[in-house]
Design a protein around this motif. Structure first.
Motif: not given
Length: 578
Positions: A506, A509-510, A512-513, A519, A541
């Motif tokens: 997580d 992702l925060a 590098d979305p 993903h 996504r």
């Protein structure tokens, strides 16, 4: 006289009443069995033993020891000083009828049959300060000691840790954990429910450098401008701000910074300090000699590079030997290289292509600049691994040409050798690649990237347990490690069969979305937990961030010694419709 052969064959450990015990926390001490103090009188000898005791396998290269203990001497004088100190230690141990060191032509190590390192004890956090009160006035040793103490302070921060997995029956022996001086074995760095999730890159404010004379004042203004300009090359990894001179500007509200870089100039020296923006704890410092009088543009640029490279290595990479401090490279080539680094860390196809362009631009501007040469070769290999290149044979040939050029320039450079290990893996020589990488780790200074490459090679060879273990080591080395370590750790846990991933995914992702690997990890985690809603969400996504993603191209088959490792993930993705 003691039987020397028995001494060699008898392993030393604290549980087995060692022949000699080295105490590094609190006052430095070397004690014999029974408690007699046999500490060498020479401060350099004490420092040398401490440097060996904190190394993986208690072993350092001669060149590294010389650079830390005699940093202000010429190479020849430093080598002579090291020989003299080793001779003194050899005589010291001979007086005890013991062999305390294993001295080779390239490296020096503690003799594990003779010396054990005491576990840290005492102090409010369970351990006394490392090398308390030691007085060894060499700037490189002082910097090393500061970094070691900072690393220990980070490890002592309370957090809920995920225990490292035990090796499976029949698997390779677990990677040897750090020696006792480094504290507890590495554990998962996430899991504390109270820990704040990162929102974008951390912020760094560069405060104007102060001065202690009129001439230094003019130099300080020029240096501040250059440091800010160079630091902006790291935009994307850090948010760079120019301060106004008052530390209160960076307190509270929207202006609060995670880190503050400041310093001052005196006649003949620059002092730089990186501190935590909230606690004001010093994280890194450096003292840089400069010519007296007004500094020219070349001096300003050299000092600024060292300062900017120093804060980056402290917060992100940890490998201070790789910094382009005095390579004679123009600022344009250096900035192009840094832009490539920032883009490479974004982990998507568009950034991948931009990183290639910037590395190639840096090479075109400065053909002898080693860093973009090795970085481009690593990136091309990663493109093959991720199936992001069209002509795999041509890309591999280019990576091998770059490696050959780098070997001609710096055959013993740690990253050049690591690149060679990755090419061995690409040739299917997995075990040899892991062995070569292990030797590099034994002699290299601490680096999250090098540990990450070691972990990756372990995973490609099928040793997933040790891969996971080593990723945790790499993630714990610096405050802001490269994001690819988090996504690689998540994929390794999936390869092992985990249903629930460590929360570091997580964090990935925060930060590098748009990261496709993050993903992928979230999608497979949702599928294994049979969460249909989350599966639909992450499928949509993943297709958005990488429209051409398929089960067949999730990773190149060439990076799995055991085809079942590749097939396990491919089969899951096919069942999910990819």
């Amino acid at each position: 006289m003691a039987d020397r052969d028995n001494v060699r064959d008898r392993p030393a450990s604290l549980d087995d009443d060692p022949l000699l015990t080295l105490t590094l926390h609190g006052s430095f001490a070397l004690t014999a069995r029974g408690g007699a103090d046999v500490t060498p009188v020479s401060r350099k000898s004490q420092g040398l033993l401490a440097l060996l005791a904190t190394a993986p396998n208690a072993k350092r290269t001669r060149a590294w020891l010389q650079s830390v203990l005699w940093s202000e001497s010429t190479p020849d004088r430093a080598a002579q000083s090291l020989r003299r100190e080793l001779s003194g230690l050899r005589k010291h141990f001979a007086g005890l009828d013991l062999e305390g060191l294993i001295i080779g032509p390239v490296s020096v190590a503690l003799n594990p049959a003779t010396i054990a390192v005491a576990n840290p004890t005492g102090g409010p956090d369970g351990q006394s300060e490392l090398l308390e009160g030691i007085d060894l006035p060499d700037p490189a040793f002082e910097e090393w000691l500061r970094m070691e103490r900072a690393a220990l302070a980070r490890q002592a921060t309370p957090r809920q840790a995920t225990a490292l997995p035990a090796a499976q029956p029949g698997a390779q022996a677990p990677v040897k954990p750090p020696p006792p001086i480094l504290g507890v074995p590495p554990t998962a760095p996430a899991g504390d429910a109270a820990r704040a999730r990162p929102v974008g890159p951390p912020s760094l404010t560069v405060q104007p450098f102060g001065q202690l004379s009129g001439i230094a004042g003019r130099n300080a203004e020029a240096l501040t401008r250059e440091v800010v300009a160079m630091a902006r090359a790291f935009e994307g990894i850090f948010t760079i701000r120019a301060g106004q001179g008052a530390r209160s500007v960076d307190r509270g509200g929207d202006m609060a910074s995670d880190y503050v870089l400041a310093g001052y100039l005196s006649e003949g020296r620059v002092h730089a300090v990186l501190s935590d923006g909230k606690s004001e704890l010093t994280l890194w410092s450096d003292r840089i000699a400069v010519p007296p009088g007004r500094l020219g543009p070349a001096d300003i640029e050299r000092v600024a590079r060292r300062i900017v490279g120093g804060f980056y290595s402290e917060l992100s990479d940890g490998d201070w030997t790789r910094l382009p401090l005095d390579h004679g490279v123009g600022i344009s080539a250096w900035a192009a290289y840094q832009r490539g680094r920032v883009q490479e860390m974004q982990g998507n196809k568009t950034a991948f292509r931009r990183a290639i362009h910037n590395y190639q631009s840096a090479i075109d501007m400065a053909p002898d600049f080693l860093l973009p040469v090795t970085s481009l070769a690593f990136l091309l290999i990663d493109g093959i691994r991720l199936n992001w290149v069209r002509d795999e044979a041509a890309v591999e040939a280019q990576a091998r040409r770059l490696h050959a050029a780098a070997v001609q320039t710096a055959p013993r450079d740690h990253f050049v050798r690591t690149l060679g290990a990755m090419l061995l893996c690409l040739s299917g020589r997995f075990r040899q690649a892991v062995h070569e990488m292990g030797e590099i780790i034994d002699t290299a200074p601490p680096s999250s990237e090098l540990l990450g490459y070691h972990a990756a090679l372990m995973g490609y060879s099928g040793d997933i347990e040790n891969e996971i273990y080593t990723y945790y080591q790499a993630l714990g080395l610096t405050r802001h490690p490269p994001n690819w370590l988090r996504t690689n750790l998540a994929v390794a846990c999936l390869m092992r069969g985990d249903k629930t991933l460590d929360p570091v995914i997580d964090d990935a992702l925060a930060l590098d979305p748009g990261n496709p690997r993050a993903h992928l990890a979230k999608l497979l985690e949702a599928a294994r937990q049979e969460d249909a809603g989350a599966v639909a969400h992450w499928k949509e996504r993943l297709r958005r961030v990488q429209p051409d993603f398929t089960a067949e191209t999730w990773r190149s088959r060439r990076f799995s010694q055991d085809p079942r490792d590749y097939e396990r993930i491919r089969s899951e993705l096919r069942r999910l419709g990819f």
